[in-house]
Every structure is written in structure tokens, then in C-alpha cells.
Design an enzyme around this catalytic site. Structure first.
Site, PDB file in Angstrom:
ATOM      1  CG  HIS A  52     -49.553 -36.753 -84.637  1.00 21.85           C
ATOM      2  ND1 HIS A  52     -48.527 -37.334 -84.867  1.00 21.85           N
ATOM      3  CD2 HIS A  52     -49.677 -35.648 -85.283  1.00 21.85           C
ATOM      4  CE1 HIS A  52     -48.133 -36.540 -86.097  1.00 21.85           C
ATOM      5  NE2 HIS A  52     -48.906 -35.460 -86.297  1.00 21.85           N
ATOM      6  CD  GLU A  54     -50.189 -41.810 -82.495  1.00 15.36           C
ATOM      7  OE1 GLU A  54     -50.823 -40.932 -82.996  1.00 15.36           O
ATOM      8  OE2 GLU A  54     -49.500 -42.340 -83.376  1.00 15.36           O
ATOM      9  CB  CYS A  83     -44.969 -39.847 -86.836  1.00 11.25           C
ATOM     10  SG  CYS A  83     -45.288 -39.031 -85.423  1.00 11.25           S
ATOM     11  CB  CYS A  86     -46.833 -40.764 -81.843  1.00 13.07           C
ATOM     12  SG  CYS A  86     -47.652 -39.312 -82.361  1.00 13.07           S
TER      13      CYS A  86
HETATM   14 ZN   LIG Z   1     -47.587 -39.093 -84.512  1.00 16.96          ZN
END
Ligand SMILES: [Zn+2]
Length: 149
Positions: A52, A54, A83, A86
Site C-alpha cells: 500500500h 502508506e 486501512c 496502514c
Molecule cells: Zn493500507
């Protein structure tokens, strides 16, 4: 000092490099406002479920900032509400501030479904500002998913 809007604008720019991936971008700013790292979601590109935006940005930022893994005083700006993974990662990185754009009602872990970053049971709780340039961030995702159909 760089504004929250400018930070999310930088994250939007980072998102534009996502190619076949869902366009989500993240940028980590040092305490003085300089860019430490920027990344886009690269789950498809890297074939990595944890890639991801992040997480990728936090990894690079930690390697460039200070002498360890802590990102004390730093700000993470991201185009979409993080999410659970993260949100957990940014707490572990000791990021001081989180600024994000659109809300993610299906998976969001910064108030939508959970509030991982402000859970009082954790001893590090970053300052949070959500909904910054919300419409622009949501539009970018909507355009992407429209072309996927
Ligand atoms: Zn994430």
C-alpha cells in the site's frame, strides 16, 4: 509551513503514478515540511498484498529520516483513509500527524470502521485531519473504477 491541502495535493500527484493499481498516493513530510518519501499503491505492480502507498512511503521515509525507524514529528499525507494495516504501520512508525483526503467507508481504520490511530489503549496517538480535498481524492478513485468496468 506547508498546508494540509498542499500535503494532500502532493499525495494526489504521487497517486498518478499507480498505473494499473488503484490510484492511492502517500507522502511523508519531515518536521520542517520537506518531502521525505512519496509512493503510490503498488499491490499489482509488485504482486505484494502489503504494498500500500502508506507502507511504501513509511519504509522509504524511515530509511532517510533520523538514525532509526521512528518518524517523530513527521506527517503522513494520503489520498484515502488508511486501512487497518496502514493505520497500524503509521502508529508503529510514531508518525506525529496524519492528513488524509477521502473517507473509506468499506475498509477505513481511522474512524469509518475502526479508529486504530486514536485507540486509547495504544500509547502513541497521532493527530488526525481527515476529509482534506475530499472531493478531488474521491473523484480520482471514481474515475479509475469507471474505466475498469
Ligand atoms: Zn493500507
Amino acid at each position: 509551513m506547508i498546508s494540509s491541502e498542499d500535503m494532500v495535493r502532493a499525495a494526489l500527484k504521487a497517486a498518478s503514478g499507480a498505473g494499473a493499481d488503484v490510484p492511492i498516493g502517500a507522502v511523508v513530510f519531515a518536521p520542517d515540511g520537506t518531502v521525505l518519501a512519496e509512493a503510490c499503491n503498488a499491490r499489482e505492480t509488485l504482486g505484494d498484498p502489503t504494498a500500500h502507498a502508506e507502507v511504501l512511503a513509511l519504509r522509504t521515509a524511515a530509511s532517510r529520516f533520523g538514525d532509526g525507524w521512528r518518524l517523530d514529528g513527521c506527517t503522513l499525507a494520503v489520498t484515502l483513509e488508511p486501512c487497518t494495516m496502514c493505520a497500524g504501520a503509521l502508529v508503529l512508525a510514531r508518525v506525529s500527524r496524519l492528513v488524509f483526503g477521502a473517507w473509506e467507508p468499506k475498509t477505513g481504520a481511522v474512524s469509518s470502521l475502526w479508529d486504530v490511530v486514536r485507540d486509547r489503549r495504544l500509547n502513541h496517538r497521532p493527530e488526525v485531519q481527515g476529509g482534506v480535498l475530499e472531493q478531488e481524492c474521491a473523484d480520482l478513485l471514481e474515475r479509475f473504477f469507471r474505466t475498469q468496468r
